[in-house]
Scaffold this motif. Structure first.
Motif, PDB file in Angstrom:
ATOM      1  N   ALA A   1      13.680  -8.432 -12.615  1.00  0.00           N
ATOM      2  CA  ALA A   1      13.232  -7.391 -13.290  1.00  0.00           C
ATOM      3  C   ALA A   1      11.737  -7.609 -13.542  1.00  0.00           C
ATOM      4  O   ALA A   1      10.996  -6.661 -13.272  1.00  0.00           O
ATOM      5  N   PHE A   2      11.348  -8.744 -13.616  1.00  0.00           N
ATOM      6  CA  PHE A   2       9.693  -9.073 -13.730  1.00  0.00           C
ATOM      7  C   PHE A   2       8.919  -8.779 -12.148  1.00  0.00           C
ATOM      8  O   PHE A   2       8.055  -8.600 -12.663  1.00  0.00           O
ATOM      9  N   VAL A   3       9.757  -9.033 -11.457  1.00  0.00           N
ATOM     10  CA  VAL A   3       8.998  -8.558  -9.976  1.00  0.00           C
ATOM     11  C   VAL A   3       8.782  -7.099 -10.040  1.00  0.00           C
ATOM     12  O   VAL A   3       7.625  -6.698  -9.759  1.00  0.00           O
ATOM     13  N   ALA A   4      10.054  -6.304 -10.609  1.00  0.00           N
ATOM     14  CA  ALA A   4       9.588  -4.953 -10.809  1.00  0.00           C
ATOM     15  C   ALA A   4       8.484  -4.625 -11.784  1.00  0.00           C
ATOM     16  O   ALA A   4       7.663  -3.550 -11.504  1.00  0.00           O
ATOM     17  N   PHE A   5       8.258  -5.323 -12.882  1.00  0.00           N
ATOM     18  CA  PHE A   5       7.471  -4.958 -13.846  1.00  0.00           C
ATOM     19  C   PHE A   5       6.115  -5.337 -13.125  1.00  0.00           C
ATOM     20  O   PHE A   5       5.110  -4.652 -13.458  1.00  0.00           O
TER      21      PHE A   5
ATOM     22  N   PRO B   1       9.007   3.407 -17.525  1.00  0.00           N
ATOM     23  CA  PRO B   1       9.417   4.842 -17.664  1.00  0.00           C
ATOM     24  C   PRO B   1      10.391   5.119 -16.478  1.00  0.00           C
ATOM     25  O   PRO B   1       9.979   4.861 -15.453  1.00  0.00           O
ATOM     26  N   SER B   2      11.676   5.861 -16.807  1.00  0.00           N
ATOM     27  CA  SER B   2      12.739   6.031 -15.764  1.00  0.00           C
ATOM     28  C   SER B   2      12.067   6.853 -14.454  1.00  0.00           C
ATOM     29  O   SER B   2      12.551   6.711 -13.434  1.00  0.00           O
ATOM     30  N   ARG B   3      11.307   7.838 -14.861  1.00  0.00           N
ATOM     31  CA  ARG B   3      10.662   8.726 -13.707  1.00  0.00           C
ATOM     32  C   ARG B   3       9.964   8.152 -12.745  1.00  0.00           C
ATOM     33  O   ARG B   3       9.853   8.522 -11.295  1.00  0.00           O
ATOM     34  N   GLU B   4       9.505   6.691 -12.787  1.00  0.00           N
ATOM     35  CA  GLU B   4       8.622   6.017 -12.119  1.00  0.00           C
ATOM     36  C   GLU B   4       9.303   5.601 -10.721  1.00  0.00           C
ATOM     37  O   GLU B   4       8.882   5.338  -9.863  1.00  0.00           O
ATOM     38  N   LEU B   5      10.624   5.491 -11.265  1.00  0.00           N
ATOM     39  CA  LEU B   5      11.585   4.931  -9.951  1.00  0.00           C
ATOM     40  C   LEU B   5      11.496   5.895  -8.872  1.00  0.00           C
ATOM     41  O   LEU B   5      12.068   7.085  -9.093  1.00  0.00           O
ATOM     42  N   GLY B   6      11.214   5.806  -7.740  1.00  0.00           N
ATOM     43  CA  GLY B   6      11.411   6.549  -6.470  1.00  0.00           C
ATOM     44  C   GLY B   6      10.112   7.508  -6.540  1.00  0.00           C
ATOM     45  O   GLY B   6      10.387   8.625  -5.820  1.00  0.00           O
ATOM     46  N   SER B   7       9.071   7.242  -7.261  1.00  0.00           N
ATOM     47  CA  SER B   7       7.990   8.148  -7.221  1.00  0.00           C
ATOM     48  C   SER B   7       7.360   8.404  -5.849  1.00  0.00           C
ATOM     49  O   SER B   7       6.813   9.261  -5.641  1.00  0.00           O
ATOM     50  N   LEU B   8       7.659   7.278  -5.039  1.00  0.00           N
ATOM     51  CA  LEU B   8       6.765   7.230  -3.727  1.00  0.00           C
ATOM     52  C   LEU B   8       7.771   8.180  -2.771  1.00  0.00           C
ATOM     53  O   LEU B   8       6.887   9.097  -2.176  1.00  0.00           O
ATOM     54  N   MET B   9       8.877   8.256  -3.210  1.00  0.00           N
ATOM     55  CA  MET B   9       9.581   9.474  -2.326  1.00  0.00           C
ATOM     56  C   MET B   9       9.451  10.702  -2.583  1.00  0.00           C
ATOM     57  O   MET B   9       9.303  11.377  -1.567  1.00  0.00           O
TER      58      MET B   9
ATOM     59  N   GLY C   1       0.673  -1.000  -9.729  1.00  0.00           N
ATOM     60  CA  GLY C   1       0.787   0.460  -9.968  1.00  0.00           C
ATOM     61  C   GLY C   1       1.335   1.062  -8.880  1.00  0.00           C
ATOM     62  O   GLY C   1       1.103   2.317  -8.491  1.00  0.00           O
ATOM     63  N   LEU C   2       2.650   0.336  -8.207  1.00  0.00           N
ATOM     64  CA  LEU C   2       3.310   1.097  -7.230  1.00  0.00           C
ATOM     65  C   LEU C   2       4.445   1.510  -7.666  1.00  0.00           C
ATOM     66  O   LEU C   2       5.128   1.233  -8.936  1.00  0.00           O
ATOM     67  N   ASP C   3       5.263   2.105  -6.885  1.00  0.00           N
ATOM     68  CA  ASP C   3       6.579   2.464  -7.134  1.00  0.00           C
ATOM     69  C   ASP C   3       7.390   1.247  -7.259  1.00  0.00           C
ATOM     70  O   ASP C   3       7.756   0.493  -6.483  1.00  0.00           O
ATOM     71  N   PRO C   4       8.262   1.168  -8.448  1.00  0.00           N
ATOM     72  CA  PRO C   4       8.902  -0.089  -8.740  1.00  0.00           C
ATOM     73  C   PRO C   4      10.032  -0.146  -7.508  1.00  0.00           C
ATOM     74  O   PRO C   4      10.709  -1.208  -7.231  1.00  0.00           O
ATOM     75  N   LEU C   5      10.471   0.954  -6.840  1.00  0.00           N
ATOM     76  CA  LEU C   5      11.319   0.700  -5.809  1.00  0.00           C
ATOM     77  C   LEU C   5      10.978  -0.180  -4.733  1.00  0.00           C
ATOM     78  O   LEU C   5      11.713  -0.720  -4.023  1.00  0.00           O
ATOM     79  N   LEU C   6       9.504  -0.409  -4.511  1.00  0.00           N
ATOM     80  CA  LEU C   6       8.979  -1.112  -3.675  1.00  0.00           C
ATOM     81  C   LEU C   6       9.297  -2.752  -3.894  1.00  0.00           C
ATOM     82  O   LEU C   6       9.255  -3.470  -3.013  1.00  0.00           O
ATOM     83  N   ALA C   7       9.560  -3.047  -5.130  1.00  0.00           N
ATOM     84  CA  ALA C   7      10.111  -4.287  -5.643  1.00  0.00           C
ATOM     85  C   ALA C   7      11.160  -4.867  -4.981  1.00  0.00           C
ATOM     86  O   ALA C   7      11.459  -6.056  -4.791  1.00  0.00           O
ATOM     87  N   VAL C   8      12.049  -3.863  -4.308  1.00  0.00           N
ATOM     88  CA  VAL C   8      13.386  -4.279  -4.141  1.00  0.00           C
ATOM     89  C   VAL C   8      13.109  -5.252  -2.589  1.00  0.00           C
ATOM     90  O   VAL C   8      13.562  -6.497  -2.757  1.00  0.00           O
TER      91      VAL C   8
END
Lengths: 306, 306
Positions: A45-49, A122-130, A56-63
């Motif tokens: 989770a801290f990697v995602a943060f 914020p929930s909407r940020e996940l997948g913002s890149l897609m 400032g990127l899409d948290p999905l890239l943290a995967v």
């Protein structure tokens, strides 16, 4: 009335499967209880943060980032801890204490570095890149909630569930379609015989340990979206939840964990909807009942008898 | 002189005498009381883990249940405190009986199920729906029975009884049979040991000890919350202290508590995170470098440690 908790339960359940599967792999292959499993989730989770707030990127890239990072961490940790542990008289029991110590160290270090405050994205940020990519291609992407069978769910839940399915599928492919995976299953069923046939047990175990931590970290990337927020103390509860899921399914069987996760997810949502003041009790009671009635799990074949 | 008389005279009597005299010499009575509590709990863990091999990772469940047993007797039945402490022991035994089926599980399964059981009891007691009985999450205040001097004496008496039982285990065929069961249950059963009965007795005595300790703790502090008396620190500390000294001996857990809890209080509480870090590292080092405890330094040289 019933459709919402059932579908939400399946979405959460798929995510819960991902949450448990790394623990399953580590315990199944090495007979080691990774009591720090939840803390690796917290680190994910801290990697995602970091990816979201610092880069400032899409948290999905943290995967992918979290996965690669923690596979390496896992292989290093394996070399430092496990061979020494396995020389002792009772490694299965002592592993509980050893990894409890590790979880304390991780929790303390993260608290010292980042403080104890609750963090979320914020929930909407996940997948913002897609969404952005779809816009660039001229499609009309739907932000916000996703409709399934007439009920609407946060998009983050659906994305987490989809990624979980992909990750579990990849674990299946790894175990059943690659050479290292076949060796892993050999070690899982009989460690000493696998050793006797010349399998490099240490290498197989190191890989399994690394992958186990990597999967925990991926699950951690989605934790801020599924649980609302994450603190450094999040690990302990996550570990117990992961245990329930793994035991509900069965050890050493990724499909079992998927089933265990879904059963748990649906129970979780039903209790939350209809009996919310007792929801905290559910994982613990479910764990004890399952362990007593069917220690081998829902899809287990062989029972371990005391 | 038979060895159990020697053990009683040379180990138990001086220790009890020391704790009887110390409050007159040393001012920090709370610290002394905590020492006594941890000596009791570490010996309780010794009884179940040292002699039977079951790791009670949720040992605090009995302690907390005892504390609440005491509180409920005092609040609702106005029982005098010493009787309520006995009732706390009974509550511990009843919870132990309820959890007896867990002994069917082996290895890590038992440890995890026991942890889940302790958390289940915590969430049960702390449930706001039971406020009229347990005061739920809001904690209890028992000013009517507040009497630290008597409570301290009670704790020392319980410590003496616990040590007496461990001396008995160490010097009797019953203790030998338990250790035989720990090493190899099938062979022990072949040799005529009633495996189930032996384990259940050790388990219930261990639960009784923790229940009594919880009751006397509630008497001493008189104001507490569910999170205080069900804090997993009690389980972990008791296990780590016992392991650090060396289990299945009389001296081991005593040495462990005196050294580790002594260090714990010397470092002080100023920054909990640094403290947690040091403790985590200490636990890991213990498992990796001294898995059989301090006494193994002596037994390795062929010295007999009581």
């Amino acid at each position: 009335m019933l459709a919402y908790p059932l579908i939400a339960g399946v979405l959460f359940g798929l995510y819960f499967s991902l949450l448990g599967i790394g623990l399953n792999l580590v315990f199944g292959v090495m007979r080691i209880v990774n009591l720090a499993h939840g803390d690796f989730l917290m680190l994910g989770a801290f990697v995602a943060f970091g990816v979201f707030y610092v880069l400032g990127l899409d948290p999905l890239l943290a995967v992918p980032l979290a996965f690669v990072l923690f596979v390496i961490v896992g292989i290093v940790l394996y070399g430092l801890l496990v061979p020494r542990l396995q020389q002792s008289r009772d490694p299965e029991m002592l592993s509980i204490i050893l990894f409890f110590g590790l979880s304390q160290v991780i929790e303390a270090l993260v608290t010292i570095a980042f403080g104890t405050s609750e963090r979320s994205i914020p929930s909407r940020e996940l997948g913002s890149l897609m969404t952005a990519a779809a816009k660039a291609l001229g499609a009309k992407p739907e932000g916000g909630p996703v409709d399934i069978l007439g009920q609407s769910f946060p998009a983050a839940w659906v994305i987490s569930a989809v990624v979980s399915v992909i990750a579990i599928g990849l674990v299946y492919v790894y175990l059943y379609r690659t050479r290292l995976g076949t060796l892993t299953r050999a070690v899982m069923s009989r460690r000493d015989e696998a050793f006797a046939t010349g399998i490099n047990v240490d290498r197989v175990c190191a890989a399994a340990f690394g992958i186990g931590l990597g999967l925990a970290a991926i699950a951690g990337v989605f934790a801020p979206f599924m649980f609302g927020s994450v603190t450094p103390a999040f690990g302990a509860d996550a570990t117990v939840t992961a245990f329930v899921i793994v035991v509900l399914g069965s050890l050493g069987n990724p499909l079992g964990t998927a089933l265990g996760g879904i059963v748990y997810g649906i129970c979780y949502m039903l209790v939350q909807t209809f009996l919310s003041s007792w929801a905290d009790l559910l994982p613990y009671v479910l764990l004890i009942v399952v362990l007593l009635l069917r220690p081998s799990g829902l899809l287990g074949r062989k029972v371990r008898v005391a | 002189m038979p060895s159990f008389v020697r053990h009683l005279l040379l180990i138990v009597a001086p220790l009890i005498a020391a704790f009887a005299i110390l409050p007159g010499v040393y001012d920090n009575h709370l610290l002394l009381f905590n020492f006594v509590i941890f000596l009791i709990l570490a010996q309780g863990v010794n009884i179940i883990y040292g002699f039977t091999g079951y790791l009670p990772f949720g040992y605090v469940g009995f302690f907390g249940a005892g504390a609440y047993g005491f509180a409920i007797m005092v609040m609702h039945l106005q029982t005098p405190a010493p009787l309520a402490v006995l009732a706390a022991g009974v509550v511990g035994v009843l919870l132990g009986l309820l959890l007896t089926p867990l002994l069917r599980l082996s290895g890590a399964y038992f440890a995890i199920a026991n942890l889940a059981a302790a958390l289940a009891v915590l969430h049960f007691v702390a449930n706001p729906a039971l406020e009229s009985i347990t005061k739920g999450p809001y904690g209890v205040a028992l000013s009517g029975t507040f009497n630290p001097t008597l409570a301290y004496i009670g704790a020392v008496v319980i410590l003496a009884l616990t040590l007496g039982f461990v001396v008995f285990l160490r010097n009797s065929s019953f203790g030998m049979a338990l250790q035989a069961v720990r090493e190899d249950a099938v062979s022990a059963a072949m040799a005529g040991v009633n495996v189930v009965k032996m384990r259940v007795i050790a388990w219930l005595v261990s639960a009784l000890v923790a229940g009594l300790a919880g009751g006397v703790f509630a008497w001493y502090v008189s104001v507490f919350y569910p999170d205080n008396v069900f804090s997993s620190d009690f389980s972990i500390f008791a296990i780590v202290f016992a392991l650090f000294g060396g289990v299945a001996t009389i001296m081991g857990p005593i040495v462990g508590v005196v050294i580790l809890y002594g260090i714990y209080n010397l470092i002080g509480f100023t920054t909990p995170q640094y403290f947690q870090l040091i403790y985590g590292v200490l636990i890991m080092a213990l498992v990796l470098f001294l898995p059989a405890g301090l006494v193994s330094l002596a037994t390795r040289r062929g010295w007999n440690v009581p």
